[in-house]
Motif scaffolding. Structure first.
Motif, PDB file in Angstrom:
ATOM      1  N   ALA A 108     -24.572  11.529  17.173  1.00 49.95           N
ATOM      2  CA  ALA A 108     -25.521  11.055  16.161  1.00 49.95           C
ATOM      3  C   ALA A 108     -25.618  12.049  15.006  1.00 49.95           C
ATOM      4  CB  ALA A 108     -26.894  10.848  16.791  1.00 49.95           C
ATOM      5  N   ALA A 109     -25.604  13.336  15.319  1.00 51.60           N
ATOM      6  CA  ALA A 109     -25.818  14.342  14.276  1.00 51.60           C
ATOM      7  C   ALA A 109     -24.542  14.657  13.488  1.00 51.60           C
ATOM      8  CB  ALA A 109     -26.376  15.618  14.893  1.00 51.60           C
ATOM      9  N   PHE A 110     -23.400  14.636  14.149  1.00 55.20           N
ATOM     10  CA  PHE A 110     -22.179  15.060  13.469  1.00 55.20           C
ATOM     11  C   PHE A 110     -21.293  13.882  13.061  1.00 55.20           C
ATOM     12  CE2 PHE A 110     -23.642  18.900  15.510  1.00 55.20           C
ATOM     13  CZ  PHE A 110     -23.378  19.883  14.548  1.00 55.20           C
ATOM     14  N   GLY A 111     -21.616  12.703  13.588  1.00 60.83           N
ATOM     15  CA  GLY A 111     -20.874  11.516  13.179  1.00 60.83           C
ATOM     16  C   GLY A 111     -19.457  11.440  13.723  1.00 60.83           C
ATOM     17  N   HIS A 112     -19.169  12.241  14.739  1.00 57.71           N
ATOM     18  CA  HIS A 112     -17.837  12.199  15.348  1.00 57.71           C
ATOM     19  C   HIS A 112     -17.967  12.278  16.861  1.00 57.71           C
ATOM     20  CE1 HIS A 112     -15.496  12.628  11.630  1.00 57.71           C
ATOM     21  NE2 HIS A 112     -16.516  13.375  11.218  1.00 57.71           N
ATOM     22  N   GLU A 113     -16.971  11.714  17.539  1.00 56.80           N
ATOM     23  CA  GLU A 113     -16.942  11.733  19.005  1.00 56.80           C
ATOM     24  C   GLU A 113     -16.838  13.193  19.482  1.00 56.80           C
ATOM     25  OE1 GLU A 113     -17.809   9.692  21.946  1.00 56.80           O
ATOM     26  OE2 GLU A 113     -17.156   8.445  20.271  1.00 56.80           O
ATOM     27  N   PRO A 114     -17.771  13.671  20.302  1.00 51.46           N
ATOM     28  CA  PRO A 114     -17.714  15.068  20.753  1.00 51.46           C
ATOM     29  C   PRO A 114     -16.555  15.325  21.716  1.00 51.46           C
ATOM     30  CG  PRO A 114     -19.861  14.065  21.194  1.00 51.46           C
ATOM     31  CD  PRO A 114     -18.947  12.959  20.788  1.00 51.46           C
ATOM     32  N   VAL A 115     -16.124  16.586  21.771  1.00 49.48           N
ATOM     33  CA  VAL A 115     -15.115  16.995  22.750  1.00 49.48           C
ATOM     34  C   VAL A 115     -15.808  17.716  23.914  1.00 49.48           C
ATOM     35  CG1 VAL A 115     -13.152  17.170  21.183  1.00 49.48           C
ATOM     36  CG2 VAL A 115     -14.693  19.129  21.428  1.00 49.48           C
ATOM     37  N   LEU A 116     -15.146  17.702  25.058  1.00 47.19           N
ATOM     38  CA  LEU A 116     -15.643  18.444  26.225  1.00 47.19           C
ATOM     39  C   LEU A 116     -14.898  19.763  26.287  1.00 47.19           C
ATOM     40  CD1 LEU A 116     -15.831  15.750  29.043  1.00 47.19           C
ATOM     41  CD2 LEU A 116     -17.700  16.727  27.698  1.00 47.19           C
ATOM     42  N   LEU A 117     -15.641  20.845  26.290  1.00 43.63           N
ATOM     43  CA  LEU A 117     -15.021  22.168  26.254  1.00 43.63           C
ATOM     44  C   LEU A 117     -15.355  22.989  27.480  1.00 43.63           C
ATOM     45  CD1 LEU A 117     -15.667  23.785  22.747  1.00 43.63           C
ATOM     46  CD2 LEU A 117     -13.675  22.505  23.513  1.00 43.63           C
TER      47      LEU A 117
END
Ligand code: BES
Ligand code: ZN
Length: 482
Positions: free
Chosen positions: A412-421
């Motif tokens: 929601a905040a960054f507008g991109h699908e997050p990655v798992l790190l």
């Protein structure tokens, strides 16, 4: 270390949720408050960054206390309930949101640290480390990203709820310590003593990284660490290298050889038993890590190295996040001053840390390494091995409901699908949250790779800072729903 029962299910992409009209309205209000107050938030962060809260240097003890007090007073100024605990070491600050009587709301902890790394070498800073300076989108200061800016973002999100009279859907307690950078133990005792008040549904920590603005990240594993110092002593004083050299072994050379034996040509650690407890990376994890954008040329440039070096069979991202290491952090022997001095030094010593991964046990590894160093020490040398601080590695399932709520907030905040790190750094207290409070920690890092943590010219990207506040505002609603 405790290896939590992880189910490596293929993560589904985050789904947009159907927000109720009321919620949409309050989220809009929060967003507006955050955007409107940008300048003030940055000015306050600058105030916070002016404290030289260097936990490693006792000359800064007063600054540590003043910094803790500032944070508490600041939180009080917008309606939170802070407390400063003396602890024996550097003070611990807790900050609670106003509680309703008989609240059935979920309770989350937000962890951060107000201590910072020493700023030296000062001459490599383009602006003084404790005079926060804006250049472009970045705010430069020691501690900007590690970790003042990151936990301050969460605090500002809470302020937005309070100041807009938006109901906070959960109770929050911030726990901000002053000994993270020195492996201090004060907070462990504090957790044990305050187990009841700190009973919670989970811990949120922003003290890790994200690859770039298009790749917000949920970190689900951290490396642990184990520290030791080794000292070799030969002659009982520095000797004339012309008169005696050749007839006695040189401690600096002996230590170099000894340490050189600890690592193989293929970059693996040469110590029987060292890898016994290492949990293999799964195919799912390797696929997730491979989603992080990577270019060898860019990575070399970022680090300023001629060529990379690491354990064969693993990508650089795997090497630095999910494989154990043996590092020399400091190496000392003989004459270091101007000009030349012809001596055989009396002794040589090294500061060593190992980064450990699930399921390695730091105490077991320390014993193993100490035994090996002693076994390989040549008969010409006396050896002393002093064991130092240690922290367990950490891993949590990235597919549970709270992890999903975290991913949704990042998106929601960054507008991109997050990655798992997985991350290579260590945050010692995280494993203690699991052990003592029996809860998981979700790591939503806001540091960019070029934020220069622990290096000269540390900074925070203010766009990331602002999106971090908005992410946090989303998080409390999403976590409460999960
Ligand atoms: N914020 C870092 C840890 C970190 C940084 C994790 C980047 C992942 C990505 C933290 O402040 C830190 O530096 N921890 C120390 C702990 C040590 C002193 C026990 C570390 O990792 O060296
Ligand atoms: Zn740090």
């Amino acid at each position: 270390g405790i290896l939590h029962g992880i189910i490596w299910r293929q993560g589904e992409p985050t789904r947009p949720s159907c927000l109720s009209k009321r919620r949409l309205l309050s989220m809009k209000q929060l967003k507006k408050y955050i955007d409107t107050n940008r300048q003030r938030f940055i000015a306050e962060l600058i105030e916070y960054l002016r404290f030289p809260s260097v936990s490693a240097q006792s000359a800064h003890n007063k600054d540590m206390a003043a910094c803790a007090r500032w944070l508490a007073n600041h939180a009080r100024s917008f309606g939170l309930k802070p407390r400063v605990y003396k602890s024996g070491g550097h003070p611990i600050v807790t900050i609670a949101t106003p509680r309703k009587r008989n609240s059935t709301r979920p309770h989350f902890l937000v962890y951060g640290h107000y201590d910072v790394q020493p700023p030296e070498p000062l001459e490599l800073w383009d602006s003084p480390p404790f005079e926060p300076t804006l250049r472009g989108r970045n705010l430069f200061a020691r501690g900007a990203s590690d970790n003042k800016g990151q936990h301050f973002a969460h605090l500002k999100a809470v302020e937005a709820y309070l100041k807009t009279d938006t109901e906070l859907p959960c109770d929050l307690t911030f726990v901000v310590e002053g000994e993270e950078e020195v492996g201090g133990e004060a907070l462990v005792g504090f957790l044990k003593q305050n187990k009841r008040e700190l009973k919670c549904d989970g811990v949120v920590v922003s003290d890790t990284g994200m690859p770039d603005l298009k790749h917000p990240a949920l970190t689900y594993a951290l490396r642990g660490v184990a520290a030791l110092e080794v000292k070799l002593t030969g002659p009982d004083r520095d000797l004339h290298s012309g008169i005696y050299g050749g007839s006695v072994e040189n401690p600096a050379m002996a230590l170099s050889k000894l340490l050189g034996r600890m690592i193989n040509k293929n970059g693996s650690i040469n110590l029987p038993g060292f890898y016994d407890d290492v949990v293999k990376l799964t195919a799912y994890e390797r696929r997730q890590l491979a989603r992080v954008p990577y270019s060898e040329a860019k990575y070399k440039k970022l680090l300023g190295v001629k060529a990379l070096f690491g354990e064969k069979g693993f990508t650089p991202n795997e090497q630095r996040c999910a494989r154990p290491t043996f590092e020399i952090n400091g190496l000392t022997s003989g004459y270091q001053g101007e000009g030349s001095k012809t001596i055989v030094p009396s002794s040589a010593s090294a500061k060593i840390t190992m980064r450990l991964v699930p399921n390695q046990n730091p105490q077991k590894i320390l014993r193993l390494v100490a035994r090996q160093l002693k076994a390989l020490c040549p008969p010409t040398m006396r050896i002393e091995v002093e064991l130092g601080h240690a922290a367990d590695p950490y891993i949590v399932s990235p597919t549970g409901p709270l992890a999903k709520a975290s991913l949704k907030s990042l998106k929601a905040a960054f507008g991109h699908e997050p990655v798992l790190l997985r991350e290579g750094g260590s945050i010692p207290i995280v494993e203690h949250f699991a052990r003592i409070l029996k809860v998981n920690t979700y790591l939503l890092g806001l540091a960019l790779p070029d934020d220069n943590l622990h290096s000269p010219n540390e900074k925070i990207d203010l766009e990331v800072f602002m999106r971090g506040i908005w992410m946090s505002a989303n998080l409390w609603t999403n976590l409460a729903e999960a």
